[in-house]
Design a protein around this motif. Sequence first.
Motif, PDB file in Angstrom:
ATOM      1  N   ALA A  77      -3.556  17.242   6.714  1.00 43.35           N
ATOM      2  CA  ALA A  77      -4.789  17.903   6.260  1.00 43.35           C
ATOM      3  C   ALA A  77      -6.007  16.995   6.386  1.00 43.35           C
ATOM      4  CB  ALA A  77      -4.627  18.347   4.808  1.00 43.35           C
ATOM      5  N   ARG A  78      -5.787  15.739   6.790  1.00 41.98           N
ATOM      6  CA  ARG A  78      -6.862  14.762   6.975  1.00 41.98           C
ATOM      7  C   ARG A  78      -7.686  14.565   5.707  1.00 41.98           C
ATOM      8  NH1 ARG A  78      -9.136  16.076  13.122  1.00 41.98           N
ATOM      9  NH2 ARG A  78      -7.122  15.884  14.181  1.00 41.98           N
ATOM     10  N   GLU A  79      -6.995  14.435   4.587  1.00 40.97           N
ATOM     11  CA  GLU A  79      -7.666  14.211   3.304  1.00 40.97           C
ATOM     12  C   GLU A  79      -7.708  12.712   3.020  1.00 40.97           C
ATOM     13  OE1 GLU A  79      -6.455  18.438   1.174  1.00 40.97           O
ATOM     14  OE2 GLU A  79      -5.294  16.634   0.730  1.00 40.97           O
ATOM     15  N   GLY A  80      -8.779  12.074   3.502  1.00 44.36           N
ATOM     16  CA  GLY A  80      -8.867  10.621   3.468  1.00 44.36           C
ATOM     17  C   GLY A  80      -8.691   9.998   2.105  1.00 44.36           C
ATOM     18  N   THR A  81      -9.424  10.487   1.118  1.00 42.91           N
ATOM     19  CA  THR A  81      -9.355   9.905  -0.224  1.00 42.91           C
ATOM     20  C   THR A  81      -7.957  10.031  -0.808  1.00 42.91           C
ATOM     21  OG1 THR A  81     -11.693  10.391  -0.628  1.00 42.91           O
ATOM     22  CG2 THR A  81     -10.301  10.005  -2.552  1.00 42.91           C
ATOM     23  N   MET A  82      -7.357  11.220  -0.659  1.00 50.88           N
ATOM     24  CA  MET A  82      -6.018  11.404  -1.209  1.00 50.88           C
ATOM     25  C   MET A  82      -4.986  10.535  -0.492  1.00 50.88           C
ATOM     26  SD  MET A  82      -3.810  14.782  -2.135  1.00 50.88           S
ATOM     27  CE  MET A  82      -4.317  14.653  -3.845  1.00 50.88           C
ATOM     28  N   ILE A  83      -5.123  10.385   0.825  1.00 50.24           N
ATOM     29  CA  ILE A  83      -4.205   9.528   1.589  1.00 50.24           C
ATOM     30  C   ILE A  83      -4.211   8.123   1.002  1.00 50.24           C
ATOM     31  CG2 ILE A  83      -3.856   8.382   3.818  1.00 50.24           C
ATOM     32  CD1 ILE A  83      -4.933  10.995   5.121  1.00 50.24           C
ATOM     33  N   LEU A  84      -5.413   7.596   0.722  1.00 46.82           N
ATOM     34  CA  LEU A  84      -5.517   6.237   0.174  1.00 46.82           C
ATOM     35  C   LEU A  84      -4.946   6.153  -1.236  1.00 46.82           C
ATOM     36  CD1 LEU A  84      -9.075   5.263   1.474  1.00 46.82           C
ATOM     37  CD2 LEU A  84      -6.858   4.492   2.352  1.00 46.82           C
ATOM     38  N   GLU A  85      -5.160   7.200  -2.047  1.00 51.00           N
ATOM     39  CA  GLU A  85      -4.611   7.202  -3.405  1.00 51.00           C
ATOM     40  C   GLU A  85      -3.084   7.217  -3.380  1.00 51.00           C
ATOM     41  OE1 GLU A  85      -6.533  10.640  -5.020  1.00 51.00           O
ATOM     42  OE2 GLU A  85      -8.169   9.489  -5.893  1.00 51.00           O
ATOM     43  N   ILE A  86      -2.520   7.987  -2.454  1.00 48.96           N
ATOM     44  CA  ILE A  86      -1.061   8.046  -2.325  1.00 48.96           C
ATOM     45  C   ILE A  86      -0.516   6.704  -1.838  1.00 48.96           C
ATOM     46  CG2 ILE A  86       0.857   9.129  -1.087  1.00 48.96           C
ATOM     47  CD1 ILE A  86      -0.955  11.678  -0.918  1.00 48.96           C
ATOM     48  N   LYS A  87      -1.178   6.119  -0.856  1.00 41.91           N
ATOM     49  CA  LYS A  87      -0.740   4.815  -0.341  1.00 41.91           C
ATOM     50  C   LYS A  87      -0.824   3.740  -1.425  1.00 41.91           C
ATOM     51  CE  LYS A  87      -1.541   5.290   4.628  1.00 41.91           C
ATOM     52  NZ  LYS A  87      -2.241   4.751   5.822  1.00 41.91           N
ATOM     53  N   PHE A  88      -1.837   3.824  -2.265  1.00 40.39           N
ATOM     54  CA  PHE A  88      -1.979   2.872  -3.379  1.00 40.39           C
ATOM     55  C   PHE A  88      -0.792   2.991  -4.328  1.00 40.39           C
ATOM     56  CE2 PHE A  88      -3.564   1.575  -7.551  1.00 40.39           C
ATOM     57  CZ  PHE A  88      -4.151   0.343  -7.270  1.00 40.39           C
ATOM     58  N   ALA A  89      -0.410   4.237  -4.655  1.00 35.50           N
ATOM     59  CA  ALA A  89       0.730   4.456  -5.551  1.00 35.50           C
ATOM     60  C   ALA A  89       2.034   3.961  -4.911  1.00 35.50           C
ATOM     61  CB  ALA A  89       0.834   5.934  -5.901  1.00 35.50           C
ATOM     62  N   LEU A  90       2.218   4.225  -3.619  1.00 38.51           N
ATOM     63  CA  LEU A  90       3.411   3.750  -2.922  1.00 38.51           C
ATOM     64  C   LEU A  90       3.433   2.227  -2.844  1.00 38.51           C
ATOM     65  CD1 LEU A  90       3.595   6.347  -0.006  1.00 38.51           C
ATOM     66  CD2 LEU A  90       5.348   5.991  -1.761  1.00 38.51           C
ATOM     67  N   ASN A  91       2.261   1.633  -2.742  1.00 36.35           N
ATOM     68  CA  ASN A  91       2.170   0.175  -2.667  1.00 36.35           C
ATOM     69  C   ASN A  91       2.622  -0.481  -3.967  1.00 36.35           C
ATOM     70  OD1 ASN A  91       1.415  -2.126  -1.029  1.00 36.35           O
ATOM     71  ND2 ASN A  91      -0.276  -2.420  -2.462  1.00 36.35           N
ATOM     72  N   GLN A  92       2.401   0.184  -5.089  1.00 38.65           N
ATOM     73  CA  GLN A  92       2.891  -0.336  -6.362  1.00 38.65           C
ATOM     74  C   GLN A  92       4.424  -0.402  -6.357  1.00 38.65           C
ATOM     75  OE1 GLN A  92       0.982   2.465  -9.089  1.00 38.65           O
ATOM     76  NE2 GLN A  92      -0.462   0.875  -9.724  1.00 38.65           N
ATOM     77  N   ILE A  93       5.037   0.631  -5.797  1.00 41.06           N
ATOM     78  CA  ILE A  93       6.502   0.646  -5.701  1.00 41.06           C
ATOM     79  C   ILE A  93       6.973  -0.482  -4.780  1.00 41.06           C
ATOM     80  CG2 ILE A  93       8.503   1.998  -4.950  1.00 41.06           C
ATOM     81  CD1 ILE A  93       6.881   4.534  -5.673  1.00 41.06           C
ATOM     82  N   HIS A  94       6.259  -0.681  -3.683  1.00 42.07           N
ATOM     83  CA  HIS A  94       6.583  -1.756  -2.736  1.00 42.07           C
ATOM     84  C   HIS A  94       6.522  -3.112  -3.445  1.00 42.07           C
ATOM     85  CE1 HIS A  94       7.335  -2.772   1.397  1.00 42.07           C
ATOM     86  NE2 HIS A  94       6.332  -3.640   1.440  1.00 42.07           N
ATOM     87  N   TRP A  95       5.532  -3.297  -4.283  1.00 42.88           N
ATOM     88  CA  TRP A  95       5.395  -4.544  -5.041  1.00 42.88           C
ATOM     89  C   TRP A  95       6.574  -4.723  -5.995  1.00 42.88           C
ATOM     90  CZ3 TRP A  95       4.901  -6.496  -9.951  1.00 42.88           C
ATOM     91  CH2 TRP A  95       4.299  -7.753 -10.098  1.00 42.88           C
ATOM     92  N   LEU A  96       6.960  -3.636  -6.672  1.00 39.55           N
ATOM     93  CA  LEU A  96       8.080  -3.695  -7.612  1.00 39.55           C
ATOM     94  C   LEU A  96       9.405  -4.021  -6.914  1.00 39.55           C
ATOM     95  CD1 LEU A  96       7.228  -0.631  -9.886  1.00 39.55           C
ATOM     96  CD2 LEU A  96       7.180  -3.041 -10.565  1.00 39.55           C
ATOM     97  N   LYS A  97       9.479  -3.695  -5.641  1.00 33.48           N
ATOM     98  CA  LYS A  97      10.694  -3.988  -4.880  1.00 33.48           C
ATOM     99  C   LYS A  97      10.748  -5.454  -4.428  1.00 33.48           C
ATOM    100  CE  LYS A  97      11.591   0.674  -3.110  1.00 33.48           C
ATOM    101  NZ  LYS A  97      11.670   1.538  -1.896  1.00 33.48           N
ATOM    102  N   GLY A  98       9.678  -6.208  -4.728  1.00 34.19           N
ATOM    103  CA  GLY A  98       9.687  -7.636  -4.431  1.00 34.19           C
ATOM    104  C   GLY A  98       8.804  -8.072  -3.285  1.00 34.19           C
ATOM    105  N   PHE A  99       8.125  -7.147  -2.628  1.00 33.24           N
ATOM    106  CA  PHE A  99       7.275  -7.501  -1.484  1.00 33.24           C
ATOM    107  C   PHE A  99       5.848  -7.778  -1.976  1.00 33.24           C
ATOM    108  CE2 PHE A  99      10.612  -4.582  -0.033  1.00 33.24           C
ATOM    109  CZ  PHE A  99      11.244  -5.380   0.924  1.00 33.24           C
ATOM    110  N   LYS A 100       5.705  -8.810  -2.799  1.00 28.86           N
ATOM    111  CA  LYS A 100       4.446  -9.046  -3.505  1.00 28.86           C
ATOM    112  C   LYS A 100       3.302  -9.465  -2.585  1.00 28.86           C
ATOM    113  CE  LYS A 100       6.483  -9.990  -8.030  1.00 28.86           C
ATOM    114  NZ  LYS A 100       7.782  -9.395  -7.709  1.00 28.86           N
ATOM    115  N   ASN A 101       3.539 -10.394  -1.670  1.00 29.41           N
ATOM    116  CA  ASN A 101       2.468 -10.857  -0.781  1.00 29.41           C
ATOM    117  C   ASN A 101       1.969  -9.728   0.126  1.00 29.41           C
ATOM    118  OD1 ASN A 101       2.506 -13.456  -1.824  1.00 29.41           O
ATOM    119  ND2 ASN A 101       4.002 -14.195  -0.331  1.00 29.41           N
ATOM    120  N   ALA A 102       2.914  -9.019   0.719  1.00 26.64           N
ATOM    121  CA  ALA A 102       2.554  -7.911   1.601  1.00 26.64           C
ATOM    122  C   ALA A 102       1.822  -6.822   0.821  1.00 26.64           C
ATOM    123  CB  ALA A 102       3.810  -7.340   2.251  1.00 26.64           C
ATOM    124  N   SER A 103       2.237  -6.599  -0.426  1.00 26.67           N
ATOM    125  CA  SER A 103       1.615  -5.574  -1.259  1.00 26.67           C
ATOM    126  C   SER A 103       0.192  -5.959  -1.652  1.00 26.67           C
ATOM    127  CB  SER A 103       2.452  -5.326  -2.518  1.00 26.67           C
ATOM    128  OG  SER A 103       3.720  -4.821  -2.179  1.00 26.67           O
TER     129      SER A 103
END
Length: 301
Positions: A236-262
């Motif tokens: 749907a090309r919803e830029g703001t929502m795409i970034l908000e979703i990626k931000f939330a997924l990035n928190q999960i990535h950090w919790l999995k131990g990928f802190k520097n990349a996150s």
Amino acid sequence: MIENNSGERWEIGETLKAIRLNSGMKQTEVYSNVMSRAHLQRIEKNAQIPTYPLLLNVIHKFSMDVNEFEYIRNEYSFSETQKLFHKFRNIKTTLNTDAMRNLIQEVDNYLLKNKSAFIQNLHYILNGYLILQETNNIDKARKYFDPVWKNIQKKETWYYNDIILMSNIFYMFEDEPLQFILNQLNKYFKLYAGFADIDRISRITRFNYCTLLRLQNRYFETESILNELLTSATKAREGTMILEIKFALNQIHWLKGFKNASDFEAERIISSMELLGDIKASEDMKKDWEKFKGEQTISIH
């Protein structure tokens, strides 16, 4: 542009005639096999109101839908109810208390002259949001949201306005009614798929549910939902929502131990939000990211 200088709402027949003439269409092109010539002349002179199926038939011949026809008929304007609804949806955030107070005043004035269950529900929601912002007490706010749910709960079928109202307040309820409301919303999101902006509302609702889970430290439960939302929002090309979703997924990535990349990804997402011009959202993300990392103990369910 079709013009009506009377200052009043157009009659149905008057509107049909004006659109037909403006489109350069003859009477036979529009009304053949639909009605007799005598019937047509009575309608276009406002001497007779067409039946709804007949009206739809004619409107479709103009390659137009009922909403546009009514918009033209109302002097290229929305009805008062629609205007209030649009103002409600344009507030965007419950932090905008000034806009909510102003709209509450407009709604109060409307309800003094008119009866409308829908506008009354808007009144409840606006006051509930305002109480929540002023007191941060969800129990006090819920006293305003409960009547809305009780009104809509009585209906065997939900319609577009009901879906919009409940998608705005579902997260205010306790777990049992919350899950029931979510199930109902998902049911109607499927039934209304492709209608108006329902697909976008569906994404916002599901993302808000993920936010609720994250506030309860249930991050990993949101991962599959967020990935589905990312695919949908990207299409749907919803830029703001795409970034908000990626931000939330990035928190999960950090919790999995990928802190520097996150950390690097968080900076990239925040910078992208700034580039989109949503400075407030980027500032909130920056604060949320630092707060998220600073939490020493996180209980993951």
